[in-house]
Scaffold this motif. Structure first.
Motif, PDB file in Angstrom:
ATOM      1  N   GLY A  69      10.773   6.018 -17.034  1.00 15.89           N
ATOM      2  CA  GLY A  69       9.266   5.971 -17.420  1.00 15.89           C
ATOM      3  C   GLY A  69       9.034   5.827 -18.960  1.00 15.89           C
ATOM      4  N   TRP A  87       5.589  10.331 -24.126  1.00 16.46           N
ATOM      5  CA  TRP A  87       5.599  10.337 -22.567  1.00 16.46           C
ATOM      6  C   TRP A  87       6.714  11.603 -22.169  1.00 16.46           C
ATOM      7  N   MET A  89       7.929  12.440 -11.365  1.00 11.65           N
ATOM      8  CA  MET A  89       6.639  11.971 -11.004  1.00 11.65           C
ATOM      9  C   MET A  89       6.124  11.014 -12.373  1.00 11.65           C
ATOM     10  N   MET A  90       6.415  11.197 -13.593  1.00 13.21           N
ATOM     11  CA  MET A  90       6.058  10.513 -14.727  1.00 13.21           C
ATOM     12  C   MET A  90       6.452   9.025 -14.764  1.00 13.21           C
ATOM     13  N   TYR A  93       6.698   7.464 -11.879  1.00 14.71           N
ATOM     14  CA  TYR A  93       5.826   6.477 -11.200  1.00 14.71           C
ATOM     15  C   TYR A  93       4.484   6.286 -11.989  1.00 14.71           C
ATOM     16  N   THR A  94       4.239   7.048 -12.618  1.00 15.99           N
ATOM     17  CA  THR A  94       2.970   6.985 -13.493  1.00 15.99           C
ATOM     18  C   THR A  94       3.158   5.969 -14.423  1.00 15.99           C
ATOM     19  N   HIS A 131       3.083   2.481 -12.730  1.00 19.49           N
ATOM     20  CA  HIS A 131       1.618   1.729 -12.645  1.00 19.49           C
ATOM     21  C   HIS A 131       0.835   1.632 -13.661  1.00 19.49           C
ATOM     22  N   VAL A 132       0.871   2.729 -14.757  1.00 13.23           N
ATOM     23  CA  VAL A 132       0.076   2.319 -16.066  1.00 13.23           C
ATOM     24  C   VAL A 132       0.238   1.487 -16.611  1.00 13.23           C
TER      25      VAL A 132
END
Length: 349
Positions: A83, A121, A142-143, A145-146, A149-150
């Motif tokens: 991420g 991040w 989890m971040m 995936y965030t 999509h962001v």
């Protein structure tokens, strides 16, 4: 047998065992191991173009490996490199096409933007770990995936609804006509020099600075570090931030070098997750990570040639890489065998 010799032999034997069992897997699957490995070799070193592409493939793995290794060395498990790399990629691409500046300002600014994006991040899981004792593995997963999509949402906004951002300006590009002429127009770029500098930076921070000593000490024993007067929470956050900065720079290699833009991602790049394997291969040491990235990137790039030249599926390369990682992870067993062998020879003399 000296400890240094054992440390050298363990990864070499692991690689050799991985290649041998990989050959057995190929043979059982009905493919020729000799033809398969010749095709793998040719995919890495066949000509200047393939060698340029191999170096290009290795470059982001160096940064991903450094990001994971830095966190490991400071007692943290950063699974969010993927991420952080994506956010660094987006930041570098944005700065690369948005601003009109001289190269001496534009390129460093784009690299700094990528490092800052990755660091920010990583700051969030670092803060949660330090202040609330939330495990960094859960938050970083989890971040990832965030971030995915962001980034996809922002790409659509920045490009006016297109599937990719505009191409970065030449003043922010890591590509060079010198490398193009040298490697028959491969995508090799100056990023490999930045990667070598990053290796030296990590080594210097951890081995030659007081802050690096504190970061390692906190990772080794938080309570003892706190008793010694170190600010444990500050060092946890700083470790994650530095790790994220390395990851963000890995994204910059793709934005400013390989692709010179950023397209919407339909899934993870895999580079950040592969960084875990690279760090493991390199024993979480800066120069070891460099060697691990060279091996990992070479196998990945060379494996692309196996289907066309030898008819061997690329999945076989993944099996070989997995086997090597397995044996490296089982290095304790190999180490015990080597030490006993050395002890036996010493007694015989």
């Amino acid at each position: 047998m000296s400890k240094r010799l054992v440390n050298i032999l363990v990864p070499l034997i692991s690689i050799l065992l991985g290649l041998i069992i990989g050959a057995i897997v190929m043979a059982i699957s009905g493919f020729s191991p000799v033809e398969g490995y010749v095709a793998l070799w040719n995919g890495i070193f066949m000509d200047t173009y393939t060698m340029g592409e191999t170096v290009r493939q290795i470059t982001p793995y160096v940064f991903a490996g450094l990001a994971v290794a830095f966190a490991f060395r400071t007692g943290l498990f950063n699974i969010g490199v993927e991420g952080q790399l994506i956010m660094g990629w987006l930041a570098a691409a944005y700065v690369g096409f948005k601003f009109d500046l001289p190269t001496v300002i534009h390129l460093p600014l784009a690299l700094i933007a990528a490092a800052v994006a990755g660091a920010l991040w990583a700051f969030i899981p670092g803060l949660l770990k330090a202040k609330l004792q939330v495990h960094e593995v859960i938050v970083t997963i989890m971040m990832n995936y965030t971030a995915l999509h962001v980034a996809n949402s922002l790409i659509g906004t920045l490009s006016g609804g297109d599937e990719r951002t505009p191409k970065v300006q030449e003043t922010a590009s890591l590509r060079s006509s010198f490398f193009e002429s040298l490697t028959d127009y491969s995508r090799m770029h100056w990023g490999f020099v930045v990667a070598l500098i990053a290796v030296l930076v990590m080594w210097f921070i951890l081995e030659k600075t007081t802050r690096g000593y504190e970061l390692k000490a906190v990772g080794f024993n938080k309570h003892a570090s706190q008793y010694a007067g170190m600010n444990v929470n500050k060092n946890i956050i700083l470790a994650m931030v530095i790790s994220g900065a390395f990851a963000g720079l890995g994204g910059a290699m793709e934005a400013l070098g390989t692709f010179e833009n950023m397209s919407k991602l339909h899934g993870f790049t895999g580079i950040g997750f592969d960084g875990i394997a690279v760090a493991l291969l390199g024993a979480n040491q800066p120069f070891g990570v460099l060697l691990g990235a060279i091996l990992f990137g070479s196998l990945k790039n060379g494996g692309l040639n196996m289907p066309s030249e030898a008819g061997v599926p690329t999945e076989i390369v993944n099996i070989v890489i997995a086997l090597i990682i397995f044996f490296v992870a089982s290095g304790y067993i190999i180490r015990v065998v080597l030490e006993r062998f050395g002890k036996q020879r010493k007694e015989e003399k």
